[in-house]
Design an enzyme around this catalytic site. Structure first.
Site, short mmCIF file in Angstrom:
data_model
loop_
_atom_site.label_atom_id
_atom_site.label_comp_id
_atom_site.label_asym_id
_atom_site.label_seq_id
_atom_site.Cartn_x
_atom_site.Cartn_y
_atom_site.Cartn_z
N HIS A 20 4.09 50.02 34.80
CA HIS A 20 4.15 48.55 34.89
C HIS A 20 4.48 48.15 36.33
O HIS A 20 4.59 49.02 37.20
CB HIS A 20 5.13 47.95 33.87
CG HIS A 20 6.54 48.46 33.97
ND1 HIS A 20 7.28 48.38 35.12
CD2 HIS A 20 7.34 49.08 33.08
CE1 HIS A 20 8.47 48.88 34.93
NE2 HIS A 20 8.53 49.34 33.69
N HIS A 23 7.08 50.07 38.47
CA HIS A 23 6.67 51.33 39.10
C HIS A 23 5.80 51.05 40.33
O HIS A 23 5.93 51.70 41.36
CB HIS A 23 5.88 52.20 38.12
CG HIS A 23 6.59 52.44 36.83
ND1 HIS A 23 6.11 51.99 35.63
CD2 HIS A 23 7.77 53.04 36.57
CE1 HIS A 23 6.96 52.32 34.67
NE2 HIS A 23 7.97 52.96 35.21
N CYS A 128 23.28 60.82 26.21
CA CYS A 128 22.25 59.82 25.87
C CYS A 128 20.89 60.50 25.96
O CYS A 128 20.53 61.02 27.02
CB CYS A 128 22.31 58.61 26.82
SG CYS A 128 20.84 57.57 26.62
N CYS A 131 18.45 58.79 28.59
CA CYS A 131 18.73 59.09 30.00
C CYS A 131 18.63 60.58 30.26
O CYS A 131 18.50 61.00 31.40
CB CYS A 131 20.16 58.73 30.39
SG CYS A 131 20.58 57.04 30.27
N CYS A 145 25.30 53.78 25.47
CA CYS A 145 24.82 54.14 26.80
C CYS A 145 24.76 52.90 27.68
O CYS A 145 24.20 51.88 27.27
CB CYS A 145 23.43 54.77 26.66
SG CYS A 145 22.53 54.74 28.21
N HIS A 148 20.82 52.15 28.36
CA HIS A 148 19.91 51.84 27.25
C HIS A 148 20.55 51.05 26.12
O HIS A 148 19.85 50.56 25.23
CB HIS A 148 19.31 53.13 26.68
CG HIS A 148 18.43 53.82 27.66
ND1 HIS A 148 18.91 54.77 28.54
CD2 HIS A 148 17.11 53.67 27.93
CE1 HIS A 148 17.91 55.18 29.30
NE2 HIS A 148 16.82 54.53 28.96
N LYS A 298 15.63 42.54 31.51
CA LYS A 298 15.12 43.82 31.96
C LYS A 298 13.70 44.04 31.41
O LYS A 298 13.40 43.65 30.30
CB LYS A 298 16.05 44.90 31.40
CG LYS A 298 15.95 46.19 32.13
CD LYS A 298 16.84 47.25 31.53
CE LYS A 298 16.18 48.56 31.91
NZ LYS A 298 16.70 49.70 31.30
N LYS A 301 9.52 48.22 27.46
CA LYS A 301 8.39 48.31 26.56
C LYS A 301 8.84 47.99 25.14
O LYS A 301 8.17 47.26 24.41
CB LYS A 301 7.81 49.73 26.62
CG LYS A 301 6.50 49.84 25.90
CD LYS A 301 6.13 51.29 25.71
CE LYS A 301 5.06 51.45 24.66
NZ LYS A 301 5.07 52.79 24.09
N1 MSP Z 1 11.75 60.05 36.71
C1 MSP Z 1 12.81 59.33 37.30
C2 MSP Z 1 12.85 59.53 38.80
C3 MSP Z 1 12.93 60.94 39.24
S1 MSP Z 1 12.83 61.07 40.96
C4 MSP Z 1 13.33 62.60 41.32
C5 MSP Z 1 12.66 57.84 37.00
N2 MSP Z 1 11.44 57.43 36.67
S2 MSP Z 1 11.07 55.96 36.21
O1 MSP Z 1 9.66 56.00 35.92
O2 MSP Z 1 11.92 55.53 35.18
O3 MSP Z 1 11.32 55.00 37.42
C6 MSP Z 1 10.76 55.26 38.63
C7 MSP Z 1 10.93 54.12 39.62
O4 MSP Z 1 10.40 52.90 39.11
C8 MSP Z 1 12.36 53.84 40.01
O5 MSP Z 1 12.44 53.71 41.40
C9 MSP Z 1 12.67 52.54 39.33
O6 MSP Z 1 13.62 51.81 39.99
C10 MSP Z 1 11.30 51.86 39.38
N3 MSP Z 1 11.29 50.82 38.40
C11 MSP Z 1 11.08 50.93 37.06
N4 MSP Z 1 11.24 49.69 36.52
C12 MSP Z 1 11.58 48.79 37.48
C13 MSP Z 1 11.75 47.40 37.53
N5 MSP Z 1 11.72 46.67 36.46
N6 MSP Z 1 11.92 46.82 38.75
C14 MSP Z 1 11.87 47.55 39.91
N7 MSP Z 1 11.71 48.85 39.88
C15 MSP Z 1 11.78 49.53 38.68
O7 MSP Z 1 13.62 57.13 37.12
#
Ligand code: MSP
Length: 496
Positions: A20, A23, A128, A131, A145, A148, A298, A301
């Protein structure tokens, strides 16, 4: 001689769901910085990828009735597809299921067992599943948690521990001696306090998770997914303690590691401690950005509260999304995403300010410049003034202050719009035709400057502008052509 490349990383995205805009945010930020540096001829290496192990992924694949690897192949391809659509130019895409990464993770584990930094023990704690992390009683929120909001479980298992406690003094010393390591400053203090509060050794293997990298000397354990994932930054650059690739020397240390604020602890405390244990230099900067919420909530999904980049792009185009995310909110702080705000900015900043300015100037150039664009820079006051802003804009970009850079660029756009309004070139055509040509030449050179500045943010728009402005042409002028608007204005939807 191999010069050190500027090495930029994003976190590896979990393959528990499709991507989304949260990411996309981290990845676009890395791409903007990478494009900016490349434009200054600085050699850059930009790595991103996917985080593919762990019980969550195992569980999802089981529910879907597919093999975890097959699930990961499909979803990892979705991420790559999205990056392509968003015009992300990474140099390397790592998957934690890559054989070379897995072998390096195993080698790291063995090295640390040998050095005593990883040791076998048993763990009783609150866990958790989402996490994949243990929590202390005090860290929970109403017994759930803190991330979550779901119940945690009492778990007891044989596990390997990493001696994090041993590295507390060295970490604190490093933070003090390298004030830019934890960035931005306002997020650093929380990490420093956490490190000062007494770091505990923590569990780095699981016996209950089979979808993971097996510990070579004790394969009933798999490596904890976060340890596996964090190591990607080094393994992807060629690190394996048993066989370090020559590439590693041209890439390491990482220059900027971009992460979201919720994973700052992993990157600002645990990751540097692991590197210290391995005797590997620490990255120069870990930068934690804020979170996008939707209507204050937040993105999630399960709550159906998320925005996909594809949907925004379908209506507004890639560049508008790349622009909005970095203009609307200071990189580092949290922000709220709303389609109303998006449309407002699209119409005001892109369709009106930049789009109109560009089409006005280009149309006049077609009409009054005898179909010839200037090939030599004109020395003129506005062009000289705007050119002098370049170092400040570059400085903001390099400090990851993207909104500051865009603000300054739009100040330039505003200056040009005002100039057109006051000089009224369409009247000049009648009253002082001899002054019109230099005026339009000046505007074209100023627009070339603007196109160069916006290039890292909006590469497509910049190249369309460059093409129209005849950038890169050395022949005696080029013919300006009629151009479709850069950003067609969006009308309010009619009530149905
Ligand atoms: N897999 C771990 C990271 C491991 S790195 C060695 C992880 N993955 S994640 O897919 O959950 O998130 C990855 C990145 O996406 C993070 O930097 C996270 O902050 C970013 N975002 C996910 N949702 C977000 C928002 N709603 N807003 C801004 N960034 C966010 O964590």
């Amino acid at each position: 001689m191999n010069t050190k490349k500027y090495y930029i990383t994003t976190p590896l995205y979990y393959l528990n769901d499709k991507p989304h805009i949260g990411h996309a945010y981290t990845t676009i930020a890395a791409d903007i910085l990478a494009r900016h540096l490349r434009s200054k001829d600085i050699p850059v290496h930009f790595q991103t990828g996917t985080d593919e192990h762990g019980s969550n992924i195992e569980k999802i694949a089981k529910e879907k009735g597919v093999d975890p690897k097959a699930w990961c192949d499909e979803l990892s391809a979705d991420f790559r597809q999205l990056w392509k659509m968003l015009n992300i130019k990474y140099d390397y895409f790592i998957r934690t299921t890559d054989a070379s990464h897995e072998a390096a993770v195993q080698a790291v584990f063995e090295k640390l067992i040998k050095s005593g930094d990883i040791y076998l023990g048993s763990y009783d704690g609150l866990y958790c599943r989402s996490c994949e992390a243990f929590y202390d009683e005090g860290e929970l929120k109403e017994k759930n948690c803190p991330i979550h909001g779901r119940p945690v479980e009492q778990v007891s298992e044989e596990t390997y521990f990493f001696k994090l406690s041993k590295y507390e003094p060295a970490l604190l010393k490093h933070y003090e001696e390298h004030p830019d390591f934890l960035s931005p400053r306002y997020r650093a203090q929380e990490m420093i306090n956490f490190a000062k509060s007494g770091l505990k050794d923590f569990s780095v293997s699981r016996t209950k998770v089979s979808w993971g990298v097996p510990v070579r000397s004790n394969p009933k354990h798999t490596v904890y997914v976060w340890i596996d994932a964090l190591l990607n930054y080094a393994t992807g650059a060629g690190y394996n303690p048993e066989n370090v690739s020559p590439d590693f020397r041209t890439l390491w240390p990482a220059d900027v590691q971009l992460v979201g604020k919720e994973i700052f602890r992993f990157h600002g405390v645990i990751w540097p401690a692991m590197l210290m244990a391995l005797g590997v230099e620490l990255p120069r900067k870990v930068y934690a950005h804020g979170w996008w919420t939707i209507n204050g909530d937040k993105m999630s999904k399960s709550r159906g509260n998320f925005i996909r980049a594809e949907d925004v792009v379908k209506d507004y185009g890639v560049d508008a999304l790349r622009f909005f995310l970095f203009r609307e909110v200071t990189f580092g702080q949290d922000g709220d995403f709303s389609l109303e705000a998006f449309k407002r900015r699209y119409n005001a900043d892109l369709a009106n300010d930049l789009g109109n300015l560009f089409s006005r100037v280009m149309n006049m150039a077609a009409k009054y410049l005898d179909h010839r664009l200037p090939v030599k820079p004109e020395s003129s006051e506005t062009f000289r003034e705007l050119s002098s802003w370049t170092p400040a804009i570059h400085h903001s970009m390099e400090a990851l202050q993207f909104s500051e850079a865009l603000e300054k660029i739009w100040q330039g756009v505003g200056t040009l719009n005002r100039l057109v309004d006051t000089k009224k070139p369409w009247e000049m055509a009648k009253t002082s035709p001899e002054a019109l040509k230099p005026f339009l030449h000046e505007m074209i050179w100023c627009l070339r400057l603007i196109a160069g500045w916006i290039d890292p943010f909006m590469p497509d728009t910049a190249s369309r502008m460059h093409l129209q402005l005849g950038v890169g042409r050395t022949d005696d002028g080029t013919e300006p052509q009629k151009v479709p608007p850069l950003f067609p204005r969006k009308q309010d939807e009619k009530p149905k």
